[in-house]
Write a protein that holds these residues in place. Structure first.
Motif, short mmCIF file in Angstrom:
data_model
loop_
_atom_site.label_atom_id
_atom_site.label_comp_id
_atom_site.label_asym_id
_atom_site.label_seq_id
_atom_site.Cartn_x
_atom_site.Cartn_y
_atom_site.Cartn_z
N PRO A 100 25.59 4.33 4.80
CA PRO A 100 24.95 5.01 3.68
C PRO A 100 25.50 4.54 2.34
O PRO A 100 26.72 4.33 2.19
N VAL A 101 24.62 4.38 1.37
CA VAL A 101 25.00 4.02 0.00
C VAL A 101 24.82 5.22 -0.91
O VAL A 101 25.67 5.52 -1.75
N SER A 102 23.71 5.91 -0.75
CA SER A 102 23.41 7.14 -1.49
C SER A 102 22.47 7.97 -0.65
O SER A 102 22.16 7.60 0.49
N ASP A 103 21.99 9.08 -1.19
CA ASP A 103 21.06 9.91 -0.43
C ASP A 103 19.68 9.27 -0.31
O ASP A 103 18.83 9.75 0.44
N LYS A 104 19.44 8.15 -1.03
CA LYS A 104 18.15 7.48 -0.98
C LYS A 104 18.23 6.03 -0.49
O LYS A 104 17.19 5.38 -0.34
N THR A 105 19.42 5.54 -0.23
CA THR A 105 19.59 4.13 0.12
C THR A 105 20.62 3.98 1.24
O THR A 105 21.64 4.67 1.24
N ALA A 106 20.33 3.08 2.18
CA ALA A 106 21.28 2.82 3.27
C ALA A 106 21.04 1.44 3.85
O ALA A 106 19.92 0.91 3.82
N ASP A 138 14.35 4.86 -0.64
CA ASP A 138 13.25 5.69 -1.13
C ASP A 138 13.04 5.42 -2.61
O ASP A 138 14.00 5.41 -3.39
N PHE A 139 11.77 5.19 -2.97
CA PHE A 139 11.40 5.00 -4.37
C PHE A 139 10.31 6.00 -4.70
O PHE A 139 9.12 5.75 -4.48
N GLY A 140 10.71 7.17 -5.18
CA GLY A 140 9.74 8.23 -5.41
C GLY A 140 9.14 8.68 -4.09
O GLY A 140 9.86 9.05 -3.16
N ALA A 141 7.81 8.59 -3.99
CA ALA A 141 7.12 8.99 -2.76
C ALA A 141 7.04 7.87 -1.74
O ALA A 141 6.56 8.08 -0.62
N MET A 142 7.53 6.67 -2.10
CA MET A 142 7.44 5.52 -1.21
C MET A 142 8.77 5.28 -0.49
O MET A 142 9.84 5.51 -1.05
N HIS A 143 8.67 4.80 0.75
CA HIS A 143 9.85 4.45 1.53
C HIS A 143 9.76 2.98 1.92
O HIS A 143 8.71 2.50 2.40
N SER A 172 5.97 2.69 3.30
CA SER A 172 5.26 3.82 3.85
C SER A 172 5.30 5.00 2.89
O SER A 172 6.18 5.07 2.01
N THR A 173 4.36 5.91 3.07
CA THR A 173 4.29 7.09 2.21
C THR A 173 3.52 8.19 2.91
O THR A 173 2.74 7.93 3.84
#
Length: 242
Positions: A100-106, A138-143, A172-173
């Motif tokens: 894990p890097v952050s809650d949105k990136t790994a 995760d970028f907003g609503a996109m993964h 994906s979204t």
């Protein structure tokens, strides 16, 4: 593509890897056995066809360490003018680790071996070793899921390298509370063999936290063969082991 999950809801949720070629860095809910099952039909431009029933079992010891065990429960292939061949498919087992890097990136890595359990010249023939690197964000609503892997081994012609490089990029979204979609480009390169690539479009339906259905298709992009594939399947939480 990940199923919808509510951080305020304690009910465990599935973490689908299918229907895309790429995998996310995330592992399933720790302590729960999760399964994926489906069907895949591929037809080549030369009128060849292949049908398979892929399966995958996933288990995480914690949020960052787990095992993957899967393969094809059934595999059949028919070349033009040839008799159809069918058998149980090859089987693989992999260790998976998430960074894990952050809650949105790994980041993630998967490494393991493919065992030649298929017959009738439908499988790899001899064992293959594989490793796959993953970046998920995760970028907003996109993964986004990016995968780059290396596979070595298997029965190869004399002029074909034992090493094969694979890659996949999926985005994906969620469309609604239940519906989602994913688009992916993927391919492979091997010295001495034709380069392959495809585009995939899939839709998912969240029946519940514990069951996600999917369906879609893929189209080969290389000039060598414009293969067309249709698939459908499901990801389900089978049960809690600890």
């Amino acid at each position: 593509m990940n199923a919808c999950a509510d951080d305020e809801d304690p009910e465990p949720s599935v973490t689908p890897y299918r229907p895309t070629v790429s995998n996310p860095a995330d592992l399933p809910v720790p302590g729960w056995l999760e399964g994926e099952f489906g069907g895949l039909h591929t037809r080549g431009e030369d009128h060849s066809r292949e049908d398979s029933v892929p399966w995958l079992l996933k288990y995480a010891f914690d949020e960052n360490h787990g095992l993957l065990f899967g393969g094809n429960a059934y595999l059949s292939a028919q070349a033009p003018g040839m008799a159809q061949q069918s058998s149980f498919g090859d089987t693989f087992i992999e260790w998976k680790q998430r960074f894990p890097v952050s809650d949105k990136t790994a980041f993630g890595i998967e490494a393991g071996v493919i065992a030649p359990t298929a017959s009738h010249d439908l499988g790899i023939g001899t064992p293959q070793w594989e490793a796959n690197g993953i970046f998920s964000a995760d970028f907003g609503a996109m993964h986004l899921d990016l995968n780059v892997g290396e596979i070595r081994g298997g029965d190869q012609p004399a002029n074909v390298s034992l090493w094969q490089t694979t890659w996949a990029a999926a985005i994906s979204t969620s469309l609604t509370d239940h519906w989602g979609t994913a688009f992916e480009l993927s391919g492979s390169h091997q010295h001495g063999a034709a380069t392959a690539s495809q585009a995939l479009l899939a839709f998912t339906y969240n029946v519940s936290h514990r069951l996600v259905l999917d369906a879609g298709g893929a189209y080969g992009l290389t000039h060598v063969a414009h293969d067309r594939s249709l698939f459908a399947g499901a990801t389900v939480l089978i049960g809690q082991l600890r």
